[in-house]
Design a protein around this motif. Structure first.
Motif, PDB file in Angstrom:
ATOM      1  N   GLY A   1       0.790  -1.237   0.000  1.00 21.09           N
ATOM      2  CA  GLY A   1       0.000   0.000   0.000  1.00 21.09           C
ATOM      3  C   GLY A   1       0.817   1.278   0.000  1.00 21.09           C
ATOM      4  N   ILE A   2       2.155   1.156   0.062  1.00 19.01           N
ATOM      5  CA  ILE A   2       3.023   2.344   0.032  1.00 19.01           C
ATOM      6  C   ILE A   2       3.252   2.745  -1.419  1.00 19.01           C
ATOM      7  CG2 ILE A   2       5.293   3.263   0.619  1.00 19.01           C
ATOM      8  CD1 ILE A   2       5.427   1.226   2.897  1.00 19.01           C
ATOM      9  N   PRO A   3       2.913   3.989  -1.794  1.00 17.89           N
ATOM     10  CA  PRO A   3       3.076   4.391  -3.195  1.00 17.89           C
ATOM     11  C   PRO A   3       4.544   4.415  -3.600  1.00 17.89           C
ATOM     12  CG  PRO A   3       2.566   6.296  -1.843  1.00 17.89           C
ATOM     13  CD  PRO A   3       2.392   5.095  -0.954  1.00 17.89           C
ATOM     14  N   SER A   4       4.828   4.111  -4.853  1.00 20.03           N
ATOM     15  CA  SER A   4       6.196   4.172  -5.361  1.00 20.03           C
ATOM     16  C   SER A   4       6.541   5.611  -5.728  1.00 20.03           C
ATOM     17  CB  SER A   4       6.355   3.273  -6.587  1.00 20.03           C
ATOM     18  OG  SER A   4       5.837   3.901  -7.736  1.00 20.03           O
ATOM     19  N   LYS A   5       7.824   5.854  -5.845  1.00 20.44           N
ATOM     20  CA  LYS A   5       8.268   7.199  -6.205  1.00 20.44           C
ATOM     21  C   LYS A   5       7.878   7.571  -7.625  1.00 20.44           C
ATOM     22  CE  LYS A   5      12.226   7.391  -3.053  1.00 20.44           C
ATOM     23  NZ  LYS A   5      13.694   7.544  -2.916  1.00 20.44           N
ATOM     24  N   GLU A   6       7.505   6.593  -8.421  1.00 18.41           N
ATOM     25  CA  GLU A   6       7.115   6.842  -9.808  1.00 18.41           C
ATOM     26  C   GLU A   6       5.637   7.201  -9.945  1.00 18.41           C
ATOM     27  OE1 GLU A   6       9.232   4.244  -9.005  1.00 18.41           O
ATOM     28  OE2 GLU A   6      10.854   5.596  -9.655  1.00 18.41           O
ATOM     29  N   GLU A   7       4.878   7.153  -8.841  1.00 16.73           N
ATOM     30  CA  GLU A   7       3.454   7.511  -8.908  1.00 16.73           C
ATOM     31  C   GLU A   7       3.305   8.950  -9.390  1.00 16.73           C
ATOM     32  OE1 GLU A   7       0.727   5.903  -8.459  1.00 16.73           O
ATOM     33  OE2 GLU A   7       1.331   4.021  -7.504  1.00 16.73           O
ATOM     34  N   PRO A   8       2.355   9.231 -10.281  1.00 18.68           N
ATOM     35  CA  PRO A   8       2.175  10.587 -10.818  1.00 18.68           C
ATOM     36  C   PRO A   8       2.028  11.656  -9.754  1.00 18.68           C
ATOM     37  CG  PRO A   8       0.882   9.018 -12.067  1.00 18.68           C
ATOM     38  CD  PRO A   8       1.434   8.259 -10.899  1.00 18.68           C
ATOM     39  N   PHE A   9       1.271  11.360  -8.676  1.00 16.70           N
ATOM     40  CA  PHE A   9       1.059  12.409  -7.673  1.00 16.70           C
ATOM     41  C   PHE A   9       2.343  12.698  -6.885  1.00 16.70           C
ATOM     42  CE2 PHE A   9       0.133   8.617  -5.205  1.00 16.70           C
ATOM     43  CZ  PHE A   9       0.649   8.888  -3.956  1.00 16.70           C
ATOM     44  N   ILE A  10       3.213  11.674  -6.720  1.00 16.67           N
ATOM     45  CA  ILE A  10       4.515  11.914  -6.085  1.00 16.67           C
ATOM     46  C   ILE A  10       5.377  12.778  -7.003  1.00 16.67           C
ATOM     47  CG2 ILE A  10       6.670  10.858  -5.312  1.00 16.67           C
ATOM     48  CD1 ILE A  10       4.521  10.328  -3.348  1.00 16.67           C
ATOM     49  N   GLY A  11       5.350  12.435  -8.293  1.00 16.68           N
ATOM     50  CA  GLY A  11       6.105  13.231  -9.262  1.00 16.68           C
ATOM     51  C   GLY A  11       5.629  14.671  -9.297  1.00 16.68           C
ATOM     52  N   LYS A  12       4.313  14.859  -9.173  1.00 16.00           N
ATOM     53  CA  LYS A  12       3.757  16.212  -9.181  1.00 16.00           C
ATOM     54  C   LYS A  12       4.218  16.981  -7.944  1.00 16.00           C
ATOM     55  CE  LYS A  12      -0.606  18.721  -9.724  1.00 16.00           C
ATOM     56  NZ  LYS A  12      -2.075  18.588  -9.888  1.00 16.00           N
ATOM     57  N   TYR A  13       4.236  16.292  -6.793  1.00 12.19           N
ATOM     58  CA  TYR A  13       4.715  16.934  -5.566  1.00 12.19           C
ATOM     59  C   TYR A  13       6.175  17.359  -5.718  1.00 12.19           C
ATOM     60  CZ  TYR A  13       6.409  17.540  -0.810  1.00 12.19           C
ATOM     61  OH  TYR A  13       6.998  18.047   0.310  1.00 12.19           O
ATOM     62  N   VAL A  14       7.016  16.447  -6.246  1.00 10.90           N
ATOM     63  CA  VAL A  14       8.446  16.727  -6.391  1.00 10.90           C
ATOM     64  C   VAL A  14       8.681  17.896  -7.342  1.00 10.90           C
ATOM     65  CG1 VAL A  14      10.639  15.830  -7.243  1.00 10.90           C
ATOM     66  CG2 VAL A  14       9.181  14.396  -5.803  1.00 10.90           C
ATOM     67  N   SER A  15       7.943  17.908  -8.457  1.00  6.95           N
ATOM     68  CA  SER A  15       8.115  19.011  -9.403  1.00  6.95           C
ATOM     69  C   SER A  15       7.657  20.334  -8.800  1.00  6.95           C
ATOM     70  CB  SER A  15       7.359  18.720 -10.706  1.00  6.95           C
ATOM     71  OG  SER A  15       5.961  18.628 -10.466  1.00  6.95           O
TER      72      SER A  15
END
Length: 586
Positions: A25-39
């Motif tokens: 259940g832990i999202p991967s770093k490649e998840e779109p919303f994680i990428g959006k947060y990082v950007s």
């Protein structure tokens, strides 16, 4: 307490099957919303970076300079992990209790610092102009004291005998030239010494009770420097270290301002500066001493002769082979803020007289001394306005370059000197240590294009901060304030040279956001804000705005510095590029 420790204990390990269910259940770093947060995070950091005072300089870096900055960044990171590592088992780590880190206390780091690759690089860097330096603390004392002992006719004297350790630690020792050598059996190191009797210096040095001449020099250095122990004893506070600091000048001023020593002092200072990549210096000097011509026992009534020699030595050095490329020096006349009205006005009047006689050598006026212990600027407004009126009547302009905010105070008179400095039209601010506490003043300083002359090692040794990593300069740079790095009183404070490499190195190794590009911006600022020539307020501001696009001396010097910067970057790439494609921070 034990119960609290138990509460904080690490939880028991999950069974593998339970962990697999949770992990799924832990999202991967490649998840779109994680990428959006990082950007979004990167955009926020970039937005703040655009407000930095060195942003424009960074954006204008040539590809070669960018490559040099990346190389230096990698070297810095490598040395941080291999040299400034608390896990190292060596003598420095043991002395520090295994607490070795980048940007540690200067006096403890100095020896190791000077053996690093980063030191070799920064030593070669074109540093432009030194804007905040007190003349009488600008030459390494080993060299100065060798000259002192070799100068014929120099004598030592004191109000009291120096037979005890206590007397040798605190008595007001002085030196002066005598036409006839005074050899006295009643040694200054004996209780039989007669107060204020000049004793031939070479005789006194050889008779020094702890090691003869070598011991004498070591003792004299201890009296005219902030020692390593004193520099780290922050628990004693600011006032204590300032008492020692101020006492150094009383001794030095009786050594330096005898013509033969003064000439050699100036040549040594300029040589050291040029070797360190400094081509111009705006010096400060408090005129609390008497100047003596060569072979004359009686002092000059004025400072005209001193300035004649000052100007002559500058021009001679510029014409010499070893002085090739040196731009020159001028003087910011500095009165003492502790003086009463009459003495301050007399000092101001002397400044005006010298400006009229040597207009090319006097570039400004300041007040010096411990700010916390002296009169605040608001208290000397009548004297300052009298000074400006007298200048106007004489048809001269002597701009202000005020020390201000060299304090730990917040809302104190010393802290509020910053307000008066700005309102009185200062062109630069010396130290400005407490400026980061004043958002409105920061905006005004940016609007008025006032530069802060920052002196990190001085601020550390004089107990305003514990090391460069706790210095407020990064806060000013982040807010867009234009600054330069300066060394203040290097011979007294432990740098032991006239150059600025120690302050530049400390800043680069201590602050992650700076990098070589940040150092380059600070060096360029020093040239942009140097007082190369007399200018009206409007012309001064226009020259700063025009930079290399102008037509005056400032623009030409900035062009010359830019060429040297590119040559420096080429040297870095040629000397240190290992064809590693890893990215580094510019």
């Amino acid at each position: 307490m034990q119960a609290r420790v138990q509460e904080m204990a690490w939880p028991s390990e999950m069974p593998d099957d339970e962990w697999e269910e949770v992990a799924a259940g832990i999202p991967s770093k490649e998840e779109p919303f994680i990428g959006k947060y990082v950007s979004g995070r990167e955009a926020l950091v970039a937005q703040e970076q655009r407000q930095r005072s060195d942003y424009t300089f960074r954006q204008s870096l040539s590809p070669l300079a960018q490559q040099a900055c990346q190389i230096v960044s990698k070297i810095r990171d490598h040395e941080a992990s291999t040299i400034w590592n608390s896990g190292l088992e060596d003598s420095l780590a043991q002395k520090m209790g295994a607490n070795t880190y980048p940007g540690m206390m200067f006096s403890l780091a100095k020896g190791r610092m000077e053996s690093t690759t980063l030191w070799k690089i920064i030593r070669k860097m074109p540093k432009g102009a030194l804007l905040h330096a007190h003349l009488d603390a600008m030459v390494d004392f080993d060299s100065l004291y060798d000259v002192l002992l070799e100068t014929k006719g120099m004598h030592i004297y004191c109000e009291t005998s120096l037979e005890s350790e206590v007397a040798r630690e605190a008595a007001a020792v002085k030196f002066r030239f005598q036409e006839r050598d005074r050899v006295d059996e009643k040694s200054i190191w004996s209780f039989e010494y007669v107060s204020n009797t000049p004793i031939l210096l070479t005789q006194a040095a050889e008779a020094f009770p702890n090691g003869g001449r070598v011991g004498f020099i070591a003792w004299l250095k201890s009296r005219t420097t902030i020692t390593n122990d004193e520099s780290i004893e922050h628990h004693h506070g600011v006032d204590a270290v300032w008492r020692k600091f101020s006492s150094c000048f009383g001794i030095l001023n009786t050594i330096i301002f005898y013509e033969p020593i003064f000439r050699l002092f100036l040549r040594r200072m300029m040589k050291l500066l040029l070797e360190d990549g400094v081509k111009w210096v705006d010096l400060r000097l408090a005129f609390t001493f008497r100047y003596y011509k060569e072979g004359i026992e009686t002092p000059e009534d004025t400072y005209h002769e001193m300035f004649r020699v000052f100007g002559e030595e500058i021009e001679n050095f510029k014409k010499s082979d070893e002085g090739k490329g040196f731009w020159g020096a001028r003087m910011i006349w500095t009165g003492l803020r502790i003086l009463d009205t009459r003495k301050m006005v007399e000092d101001m009047d002397a400044c005006i007289a010298i400006k009229m006689a040597y207009p090319h050598l006097i570039c400004g006026f300041d007040l010096v001394g411990q700010e916390d212990a002296g009169r605040p600027l608001k208290d000397v407004l009548p004297e300052l306005f009298w000074f400006k009126k007298q200048c106007a009547q004489e048809g001269i302009d002597i701009p202000f370059f005020f020390h201000a905010g060299e304090t730990l105070g917040d809302g104190s008179d010393t802290d509020e000197n910053l307000f008066d400095a700005v309102l009185l039209g200062t062109r630069r601010i010396g130290h400005g240590f407490s400026l980061y506490k004043h958002p409105l003043l920061i905006d005004m300083i940016k609007e008025k294009k006032i530069l802060v002359e920052s002196c990190p090692i001085s601020n550390e040794v004089l107990r305003l901060c514990t090391s460069v990593v706790s210095h407020p300069l990064p806060a000013l740079l982040a807010r867009g304030v234009s600054c330069s790095l300066c060394n203040d009183d290097p011979a007294i404070l432990g740098q032991d040279t006239a150059g600025m490499t120690h302050d530049f190195w400390q800043a680069l190794q201590g602050w992650e956001n700076l990098g070589l590009a940040g150092l380059g911006s600070l060096a360029e600022n020093s040239v942009r804000w140097a007082a190369f020539e007399d200018q009206s307020g409007a012309a001064w501001l226009q020259g700063i705005k025009d930079a290399t696009l102008g037509s005056g001396v400032r623009a030409q010097r900035m062009k010359e510095w830019s060429v040297e910067w590119e040559q420096f970057c080429l040297w870095i790439v040629t000397e240190f590029d290992d064809d590693d494609d890893d990215d580094g921070k510019a």
